[in-house]
Design an enzyme around this catalytic site. Structure first.
Site, mmCIF file in Angstrom:
data_model
loop_
_atom_site.group_PDB
_atom_site.id
_atom_site.type_symbol
_atom_site.label_atom_id
_atom_site.label_comp_id
_atom_site.label_asym_id
_atom_site.label_seq_id
_atom_site.Cartn_x
_atom_site.Cartn_y
_atom_site.Cartn_z
ATOM 1 N N TYR A 71 89.978 46.082 21.355
ATOM 2 C CA TYR A 71 89.213 47.106 20.434
ATOM 3 C C TYR A 71 87.717 46.495 19.883
ATOM 4 O O TYR A 71 87.065 47.041 19.532
ATOM 5 C CB TYR A 71 90.060 47.460 19.126
ATOM 6 C CG TYR A 71 90.586 46.581 18.301
ATOM 7 C CD1 TYR A 71 89.915 45.644 17.416
ATOM 8 C CD2 TYR A 71 91.938 46.173 18.762
ATOM 9 C CE1 TYR A 71 90.582 44.657 16.809
ATOM 10 C CE2 TYR A 71 92.588 45.118 17.827
ATOM 11 C CZ TYR A 71 91.804 44.466 16.880
ATOM 12 O OH TYR A 71 92.610 43.344 16.456
ATOM 13 N N HIS A 120 94.857 40.260 14.768
ATOM 14 C CA HIS A 120 95.091 40.667 13.544
ATOM 15 C C HIS A 120 96.698 39.636 12.961
ATOM 16 O O HIS A 120 96.990 39.358 11.839
ATOM 17 C CB HIS A 120 95.294 42.194 13.314
ATOM 18 C CG HIS A 120 96.295 42.790 12.174
ATOM 19 N ND1 HIS A 120 95.816 42.650 10.886
ATOM 20 C CD2 HIS A 120 97.619 43.114 12.234
ATOM 21 C CE1 HIS A 120 96.745 42.931 10.246
ATOM 22 N NE2 HIS A 120 98.101 43.380 10.886
ATOM 23 N N ARG A 163 87.244 37.719 11.127
ATOM 24 C CA ARG A 163 88.645 37.506 11.559
ATOM 25 C C ARG A 163 88.311 36.884 13.130
ATOM 26 O O ARG A 163 88.214 37.677 14.037
ATOM 27 C CB ARG A 163 89.567 38.489 11.490
ATOM 28 C CG ARG A 163 90.975 38.076 11.515
ATOM 29 C CD ARG A 163 91.642 39.357 11.741
ATOM 30 N NE ARG A 163 91.712 40.009 13.246
ATOM 31 C CZ ARG A 163 91.687 41.229 13.531
ATOM 32 N NH1 ARG A 163 91.939 42.054 12.682
ATOM 33 N NH2 ARG A 163 91.858 41.695 14.751
#
Length: 373
Positions: A276, A267, A263
């Protein structure tokens, strides 16, 4: 059809189907699928269109014109590959929420997709002959839906339809995933179960979703064959899904396919992956960007050049902007529809909520601008 992928790559040994390297150079010529140049170009154009739409919608979300958005950026190759084998009017596609490239490739109008992200559920209504279920937000439940539809198709003995559904690496932590795999294998149902391992379930790494060597092995306990493929390699993905559709359509039961991908974006439009994601991970992953690999391959085959790319980029820009304006003109819907279909009859609490919402929008009608229902 003699298979050169299914049954030849052992997920227990973490074997993966790869045809091109990170630069788009062919490294396994014997594994090349039989694919026409026109199909290659069509696939690349769809990949570029989805990427451009992702970028455009993220900007519009920042301007408050879209409620939220989850992009396919980085996952286009695998999604386009499986979607191109979904036969319109015959097969079924049951998406999750990160499948923009697949929606486009299976025939969903871009306007509809945009309407959905503006908050209008009518955007999920598929055109005639497009057997797509609405965007699924509940993680993993689309696997159960796929098994159910496949059961109905098998009950209709004249049907040889295939049902394809997909979830992310995080979705495999849901019990429904295994229940669906087990039921489908017991009944030999025509389902292709896909896991798009993009390495992150929001901020949770895929390494925290399973202790297994990969996700393709997860069908073994149910007797379902699995195969792992480089999901950023369009050629490998296309070849594997071509076989998978043939395998399932012939009545062999379900198959589980892992697309090893990444990805590249956040998100969702409300997420910041820099918080993160380990330093350097993105920089390493972007080397395997499916669009760059595919473009390099097409250029090497003398099927593409910078002039064609510039023309395509301009064409996509115009088309996306036109689709967005059409979606904006159709974004509104009656307020009562938010409340009327929760139960057969509205409860007292829903009546109270509806009255409160109606009073608010009557007083502040301008708050509806940008799809803020």
């Amino acid at each position: 059809m003699a298979y050169k992928y299914i049954g030849k790559f052992d997920p227990v040994k973490n074997e993966s189907v790869n045809i091109m390297d990170e630069n788009g150079k062919i490294i396994n010529k014997a594994l090349m699928p039989n694919i026409k140049n026109e199909t290659l170009i069509e696939a690349y154009k769809l990949m570029c269109l989805s990427r451009s739409q992702d970028n455009y919608q993220n900007k519009q979300q920042r301007l408050g014109k879209i409620l939220s958005f989850l992009s396919s950026t980085g996952q286009e190759a695998g999604e386009i590959a499986y979607s191109m084998h979904v036969q319109k009017g015959k097969d079924w596609f049951l998406p999750a929420y990160r499948n923009n490239a697949a929606w486009l490739a299976t025939g969903m109008p871009m306007k509809n997709i945009m309407m959905y992200w503006m908050g209008n559920e009518y955007g999920c209504v598929s055109p005639e002959g497009i057997n797509n279920l609405p965007i699924n937000i509940v993680i993993g439940s689309q696997y159960s839906h796929a098994a159910g539809i496949a059961f109905a198709e098998k009950f209709n003995k004249k049907s040889d339809s295939v049902v394809l559904t997909t979830t992310g690496d995080g979705g495999t932590s849901q019990g429904e995933v295994y229940e669906a795999l087990n039921f489908a294998q017991l009944r030999k149902l025509p389902v292709i179960f896909v896991v798009e391992d993009n390495k992150w379930a929001i901020s949770h790494p895929s390494s925290g979703a399973t202790a297994a060597i990969n996700f393709a092995v997860k069908g073994m306990a149910t007797g379902t064959p699995g195969i792992k493929v480089d999901g950023n390699d369009f050629l490998a993905s296309y070849g594997v899904f071509e076989e998978a559709f043939d395998y399932v359509r012939k009545g062999n039961g379900p198959i589980l396919i892992e697309l090893n991908t990444y990805r590249l974006g956040a998100h969702s439009s409300s997420d910041n992956p820099d918080i993160y994601r380990p330093k350097g991970e993105y920089e390493e992953a972007v080397k395997f960007d499916p669009l760059i690999r595919m473009k390099n391959y097409l250029v090497a085959q003398k099927l593409w050049d910078d002039k064609k790319q510039a023309e395509l980029d301009q064409e996509n820009e115009v088309f996306i902007d036109k689709s967005f304006n059409e979606a904006m003109a159709s974004k509104d819907y009656p307020l009562n529809e938010v409340f009327d279909y929760m139960y057969a009859e509205k409860t007292d609490l829903l009546k109270e909520q509806y009255a409160e919402a109606k009073a608010f929008f009557d007083q502040y009608p301008e708050s509806k601008d940008g799809g803020h229902h």
